[in-house]
Motif scaffolding. Structure first.
Motif, PDB file in Angstrom:
ATOM      1  N   LYS A 111       0.856  -1.189   0.000  1.00 25.88           N
ATOM      2  CA  LYS A 111       0.000   0.000   0.000  1.00 25.88           C
ATOM      3  C   LYS A 111       0.887   1.233   0.000  1.00 25.88           C
ATOM      4  O   LYS A 111       1.891   1.287   0.697  1.00 25.88           O
ATOM      5  N   GLY A 112       0.529   2.207  -0.787  1.00 29.68           N
ATOM      6  CA  GLY A 112       1.199   3.495  -0.725  1.00 29.68           C
ATOM      7  C   GLY A 112       0.703   4.255   0.495  1.00 29.68           C
ATOM      8  O   GLY A 112      -0.482   4.194   0.821  1.00 29.68           O
ATOM      9  N   ASP A 113       1.595   4.937   1.200  1.00 29.14           N
ATOM     10  CA  ASP A 113       1.202   5.650   2.417  1.00 29.14           C
ATOM     11  C   ASP A 113       0.104   6.679   2.159  1.00 29.14           C
ATOM     12  O   ASP A 113      -0.748   6.909   3.014  1.00 29.14           O
ATOM     13  N   ALA A 114       0.097   7.294   0.996  1.00 24.58           N
ATOM     14  CA  ALA A 114      -0.896   8.318   0.680  1.00 24.58           C
ATOM     15  C   ALA A 114      -2.190   7.728   0.113  1.00 24.58           C
ATOM     16  O   ALA A 114      -3.157   8.456  -0.091  1.00 24.58           O
ATOM     17  N   ASN A 115      -2.196   6.423  -0.127  1.00 32.21           N
ATOM     18  CA  ASN A 115      -3.385   5.780  -0.686  1.00 32.21           C
ATOM     19  C   ASN A 115      -4.306   5.316   0.434  1.00 32.21           C
ATOM     20  O   ASN A 115      -3.848   4.856   1.487  1.00 32.21           O
ATOM     21  N   ALA A 116      -5.616   5.382   0.200  1.00 29.49           N
ATOM     22  CA  ALA A 116      -6.597   4.976   1.204  1.00 29.49           C
ATOM     23  C   ALA A 116      -6.697   3.456   1.312  1.00 29.49           C
ATOM     24  O   ALA A 116      -6.946   2.916   2.387  1.00 29.49           O
ATOM     25  N   GLU A 117      -6.505   2.776   0.218  1.00 26.40           N
ATOM     26  CA  GLU A 117      -6.686   1.314   0.177  1.00 26.40           C
ATOM     27  C   GLU A 117      -5.378   0.609  -0.157  1.00 26.40           C
ATOM     28  O   GLU A 117      -4.465   1.204  -0.728  1.00 26.40           O
TER      29      GLU A 117
END
Length: 179
Positions: A111-117
């Motif tokens: 998961k990317g840290d800035a992504n919600a999912e």
């Protein structure tokens, strides 16, 4: 009538010593600046690191756009939750955080840290480049310049200017010594 107490011509002109010294110092400074700015892209490769420039904001604020990341080879089974890895996704290299290491299946959930999912697709072990060892904001922008054709031309021209200042210093010394 000649005054014997007057200093020699060498004293009056400084012997032509200042210009060669300044040219030499300036030339060395230019050459060293080119070398020092190239070091972050070359030296880590000697220790086996791969270097990538971050172009998306999926890992912000931890790894901002324009950062450079150093990727070290890692034993995939030892990569833990919370580690940041680099992996192939199509023609790109993606840098995301590990949510789960599914050792039995041989894949990561990331998961990317800035992504919600979490990422839609799991990352198979064969796609992993390695674990992020270090990252430096803004350094990636400078190194991106050096990898472009224009940046390479600037670096070569800048280094050539430094060399020419050193040649000029040598010529000025020769001319001074001939007098």
């Amino acid at each position: 009538m000649r005054n014997e107490s007057l200093p020699s011509r060498q004293y009056k002109t400084g012997g032509g010593r200042l210009a060669p010294v300044l040219c030499n110092i300036f030339g060395i400074f230019i050459l060293l600046s080119v070398i020092v700015t190239c070091l972050p892209a070359t030296v880590p490769r000697l220790w086996g690191y791969k270097i990538y420039n971050v172009v998306s904001g999926s890992m912000e604020p931890e790894i901002p756009i324009g950062s450079i990341v150093y990727v070290e080879p890692a034993r995939l089974e030892e990569i833990a939750e919370g580690d940041i890895i680099a992996f192939h996704s199509g023609d790109s290299i993606v840098v995301h955080r590990v949510v789960r290491n599914k050792v039995v299946e041989g894949e990561f959930i990331t998961k990317g840290d800035a992504n919600a999912e979490e990422d839609m697709n799991s990352v198979p072990y064969v796609s992993v480049v390695g674990r992020i060892k270090a990252h430096y904001p803004l350094l990636g922008r400078m190194l991106a310049l050096y990898t472009s054709n224009v940046g390479k031309a600037y670096a070569v021209c800048f280094a050539a200017c430094g060399a020419m200042f050193n040649i000029l210093a040598s010529r000025l010394r020769e001319r001074r010594d001939r007098k």
